[in-house]
Design an enzyme around this catalytic site. Sequence first.
Site, PDB file in Angstrom:
ATOM      1  N   GLU A  13       0.835  -1.206   0.000  1.00 36.29           N
ATOM      2  CA  GLU A  13       0.000   0.000   0.000  1.00 36.29           C
ATOM      3  C   GLU A  13       0.872   1.260   0.000  1.00 36.29           C
ATOM      4  O   GLU A  13       0.613   2.217  -0.740  1.00 36.29           O
ATOM      5  CB  GLU A  13      -0.920   0.011   1.230  1.00 36.29           C
ATOM      6  CG  GLU A  13      -1.756   1.276   1.322  1.00 36.29           C
ATOM      7  CD  GLU A  13      -2.729   1.302   2.508  1.00 36.29           C
ATOM      8  OE1 GLU A  13      -2.679   0.379   3.349  1.00 36.29           O
ATOM      9  OE2 GLU A  13      -3.543   2.244   2.559  1.00 36.29           O
ATOM     10  N   GLY A  60      -1.960  30.890 -10.571  1.00 37.60           N
ATOM     11  CA  GLY A  60      -2.645  32.081 -10.071  1.00 37.60           C
ATOM     12  C   GLY A  60      -4.101  31.767  -9.745  1.00 37.60           C
ATOM     13  O   GLY A  60      -4.405  30.690  -9.227  1.00 37.60           O
TER      14      GLY A  60
END
Length: 388
Positions: free
Chosen positions: A242, A347
């Site tokens: 995992e 941005g």
Amino acid sequence: MDAELQADRAALADTVRRFAESEIAPNVQAWDDAGEFPRGLYTRAAELGLLGLGYPEELGGTPASYSLKLPAWVALARHGRSGGVLASLFSHNIGLPPVVLHASDAVRREVVPPVLRGEKIAALAITEPGGGSDVAALRTTARLEGDHYVVNGEKTFITSGMRADWITVAVRTGEGRGAGGISMLLVPGDAPGLARTRLSKMGWLCSDTATLHFDNVRVPARYLLGHEGEGFRMVMGNFNGERIGLAAGALGFSQACLDEALAWARERKAFGAALIEHQAVRHKLVDMQMRIASTEAWAEAVSAEGDALEAAGRHNAPEWVAQICMLKNHATQTMQFCADQAVQILGGMGFMRGTASERIYREVKVMMIGGGAEEIMKELAARQMGWL
Ligand SMILES: Cc1cc2nc3c(=O)[nH]c(=O)nc-3n(C[C@H](O)[C@H](O)[C@H](O)COP(=O)(O)OP(=O)(O)OC[C@H]3O[C@@H](n4cnc5c(N)ncnc54)[C@H](O)[C@@H]3O)c2cc1C
């Protein structure tokens, strides 16, 4: 690395890239909005052999080394751009290994092939409302009554928890206390007394995450995995795969952020020049690339070492487990850095739903917590290196 493995890695990663680009990425926003993705995606991933990767042939899988799987998982994350899809589509990769390794032959044949064909969904349930990091303290009980176990308790934050047909559950059996009293029991999703509550989250929006309530759930004793008291060891062994998968995913998501930010920096203009022509912007991109390169090199090394250790019959070698823990932290920190920088470069657009960077920025926290939180990874690494 030999030429055959190199060719296999390239071919598999290319199949994965095409699947992710055409069948995942264009749909992710709609799936996130809906809170789940279609079940048909499981059968599609199965047709491509992705669900069966790393499983025995006699159960419908295709054996695969860590080194073969690594570029495939990275490509899925990089081009699919959704941790939610990966978490649920591959939740069997945490739910099934204990079944493959420890169930009776009859149970393995009953359970594993339909999951690898994408017809059934498998999940793993360890975490409880009272705590996840301290596995040895879990409280859900399974009491043997004749030829059934009777399960009572609660599990929470369970990936694929709403839809899972098979749930591998860590329970406390007998009178055992602490780690020694933990066993693994496979619970059919339709068992009477099992109820599920959907959870709402910061990220992984299209992954169904649930709290599971067990109220006198009767489970045939043949679904006990291995023997009573062996559960803690199974849980710990299961974490290795995992955590490598989480590190590979974090690497792919980091790359997705760089891809998006680089494209944006080339196209977007400010003060009469493309963003990339501003030194401060391109330095951010280089800082991202630098961290991606180190994560990739380490992930490759850990995968190759894992393959060598497996070939030598040395499973769970302490020094390797320590490397996995530190790699998971390094990879998720790389992802966090890259998501932050990418949103900054985009941005205002980086704050908008629909960009990969915005999604990944929200998703990184679960990568730093799930499968063992950062602090626990450090503890385990220190212990496995023999420092305590
Ligand atoms: C979206 C999502 C999906 C998940 N999917 C699954 C799943 O499929 N199956 C499953 O079983 N679980 C799942 N989890 C649970 C996850 O594994 C746990 O959240 C994680 O192990 C941490 O457990 P906890 O949340 O109970 O935190 P806690 O154990 O309460 O820890 C809280 C904080 O304290 C820190 N801490 C704890 N002990 C120490 C210590 N000794 N020293 C220093 N710091 C410490 C932790 O690092 C963490 O920062 C999922 C979680 C999320 C958010």
